[in-house]
Design a protein around this motif. Structure first.
Motif, PDB file in Angstrom:
ATOM      1  N   ALA A   1       0.881  -1.048  -0.065  1.00 22.02           N
ATOM      2  CA  ALA A   1      -0.211  -0.047   0.052  1.00 22.02           C
ATOM      3  C   ALA A   1       0.885   1.358   0.164  1.00 22.02           C
ATOM      4  N   LEU A   2       0.654   2.175  -1.250  1.00 18.95           N
ATOM      5  CA  LEU A   2       1.594   3.093  -1.250  1.00 18.95           C
ATOM      6  C   LEU A   2       0.732   4.606  -0.885  1.00 18.95           C
ATOM      7  N   SER A   3       1.402   5.295  -0.234  1.00 19.02           N
ATOM      8  CA  SER A   3       0.701   6.524  -0.008  1.00 19.02           C
ATOM      9  C   SER A   3       0.646   7.663  -1.176  1.00 19.02           C
ATOM     10  N   LYS A   4      -0.057   8.578  -1.171  1.00 15.95           N
ATOM     11  CA  LYS A   4      -0.325   9.532  -2.144  1.00 15.95           C
ATOM     12  C   LYS A   4       1.173  10.305  -2.580  1.00 15.95           C
ATOM     13  N   SER A   5       1.807  10.560  -1.498  1.00 12.65           N
ATOM     14  CA  SER A   5       2.864  11.143  -1.902  1.00 12.65           C
ATOM     15  C   SER A   5       3.886  10.569  -2.472  1.00 12.65           C
ATOM     16  N   ILE A   6       4.099   9.159  -1.904  1.00  8.94           N
ATOM     17  CA  ILE A   6       5.070   8.099  -2.582  1.00  8.94           C
ATOM     18  C   ILE A   6       4.597   8.066  -3.808  1.00  8.94           C
TER      19      ILE A   6
ATOM     20  N   LEU B   1       6.062  10.739  -6.027  1.00 11.81           N
ATOM     21  CA  LEU B   1       7.528  11.168  -6.042  1.00 11.81           C
ATOM     22  C   LEU B   1       8.428   9.860  -6.447  1.00 11.81           C
ATOM     23  N   LEU B   2       7.851   8.673  -6.240  1.00 16.18           N
ATOM     24  CA  LEU B   2       8.475   7.592  -6.670  1.00 16.18           C
ATOM     25  C   LEU B   2       9.179   7.471  -8.015  1.00 16.18           C
ATOM     26  N   PRO B   3       8.082   7.973  -9.015  1.00 12.95           N
ATOM     27  CA  PRO B   3       8.483   7.901 -10.569  1.00 12.95           C
ATOM     28  C   PRO B   3       9.705   9.026 -10.520  1.00 12.95           C
TER      29      PRO B   3
ATOM     30  N   ARG C   1      10.119  -4.847  -2.371  1.00  9.99           N
ATOM     31  CA  ARG C   1       9.409  -4.969  -3.688  1.00  9.99           C
ATOM     32  C   ARG C   1       9.511  -3.599  -4.440  1.00  9.99           C
ATOM     33  N   ILE C   2      10.048  -2.498  -3.838  1.00 13.75           N
ATOM     34  CA  ILE C   2      10.232  -1.184  -4.457  1.00 13.75           C
ATOM     35  C   ILE C   2      11.554  -1.185  -5.159  1.00 13.75           C
ATOM     36  N   PHE C   3      12.592  -1.869  -4.664  1.00 12.66           N
ATOM     37  CA  PHE C   3      13.849  -1.836  -5.327  1.00 12.66           C
ATOM     38  C   PHE C   3      14.412  -3.163  -5.580  1.00 12.66           C
ATOM     39  N   GLU C   4      15.454  -3.086  -6.329  1.00  6.31           N
ATOM     40  CA  GLU C   4      16.334  -4.264  -6.672  1.00  6.31           C
ATOM     41  C   GLU C   4      17.905  -3.930  -6.570  1.00  6.31           C
TER      42      GLU C   4
ATOM     43  N   LEU D   1       5.880   2.146 -10.813  1.00  7.31           N
ATOM     44  CA  LEU D   1       4.508   1.939 -10.194  1.00  7.31           C
ATOM     45  C   LEU D   1       3.941   0.818 -11.064  1.00  7.31           C
ATOM     46  N   GLU D   2       4.268   0.630 -12.195  1.00 11.70           N
ATOM     47  CA  GLU D   2       3.563  -0.417 -13.064  1.00 11.70           C
ATOM     48  C   GLU D   2       3.856  -1.716 -12.471  1.00 11.70           C
ATOM     49  N   GLU D   3       5.506  -1.821 -12.194  1.00  9.45           N
ATOM     50  CA  GLU D   3       5.987  -3.158 -11.562  1.00  9.45           C
ATOM     51  C   GLU D   3       5.526  -3.460 -10.301  1.00  9.45           C
ATOM     52  N   ILE D   4       5.142  -2.403  -9.573  1.00 11.91           N
ATOM     53  CA  ILE D   4       5.014  -2.436  -8.157  1.00 11.91           C
ATOM     54  C   ILE D   4       3.449  -3.086  -7.856  1.00 11.91           C
TER      55      ILE D   4
END
Length: 221
Positions: free
Chosen positions: A89-94, A97-99, A165-168, A216-219
């Motif tokens: 579950a990602l917040s709105k800010s993440i 800003l994640l992309p 699951r966010i990084f590799e 976001l597509e992969e997550i």
């Protein structure tokens, strides 16, 4: 007078308790009277032994209570984070800003290896201060514990770790190194003996081969 003489002779010929044979040489009846009874307390009805840790279960099974030193050691051992089983579950800010973090180059990561943090970027060489067991040169290790991932303008911090699951992040085992042999002589006062101690510490060399922030597509898949 005769009775006193008989009583005195009986007392003189009595065998002291220290001269008795050990308990395992006595007959069953004598062994029964010379042994002590064990007092075992029955646990309450609502007691569940499965809730205890493995160390406390073994200690309670042997009948020995845990010492304060052992309890403090158990309290200091950090528990590893559980594997991710729930959907992320990602917040709105993440989500906003994640992309931007994924697109901006020159990523860095604060990876934790055996409980110690290492601030690295892709291509860095990490010299671990121990010999990692079970690895050979050429192995690829995935570093799934990180307290922070960032770039030049953005930083994503975990509580305490970022979800894997966010990084590799992958590292290649380059080999092992060893320091020169150390020889130290230990002596004590008023003692002619000299103890020679030799030590040769080994290190494991890792190279950060890949560091990527997922989109976001992969997550969300």
């Amino acid at each position: 007078m005769l009775s006193r003489t008989i009583r005195k002779s009986v007392l003189d010929t009595r065998i002291p308790s220290s001269a008795l044979p050990p308990t395992f040489l006595l007959p069953n009846r004598a062994r029964y009277f010379n042994s002590t009874t064990q007092h075992v307390e029955t646990p309450p009805d609502n007691f569940d032994a499965s809730q205890l840790p493995a160390s406390e279960t073994s200690a309670s099974a042997s009948g020995l209570p845990l010492s304060k030193h052992a309890q403090s050691k158990l309290a200091k051992i950090p528990s590893p984070p559980p594997p991710p089983s729930k959907p992320l579950a990602l917040s709105k800010s993440i989500k906003e800003l994640l992309p931007l973090l994924a697109v901006q180059p020159s990523h860095y990561i604060s990876a934790h290896i055996h409980g110690k943090p290492y601030l690295v970027t892709p291509g860095d060489i990490v010299r671990l201060p121990f010999h990692m067991p079970g690895v050979v040169p050429g192995d690829i290790l995935r570093l799934n514990r990180a307290s922070a991932i960032g770039s030049r303008d953005f930083t994503l911090k975990g509580t305490p770790y970022v979800d894997e699951r966010i990084f590799e992040c992958r590292a290649r085992v380059m080999g092992t190194e060893a320091e020169p042999m150390r020889i130290k002589e230990k002596t004590k006062r008023r003692n002619r003996k000299v103890k020679t101690v030799r030590s040769k510490h080994k290190y494991t060399i890792l190279r950060i081969a890949e560091l990527r922030v997922k989109g976001l597509e992969e997550i969300e898949q």
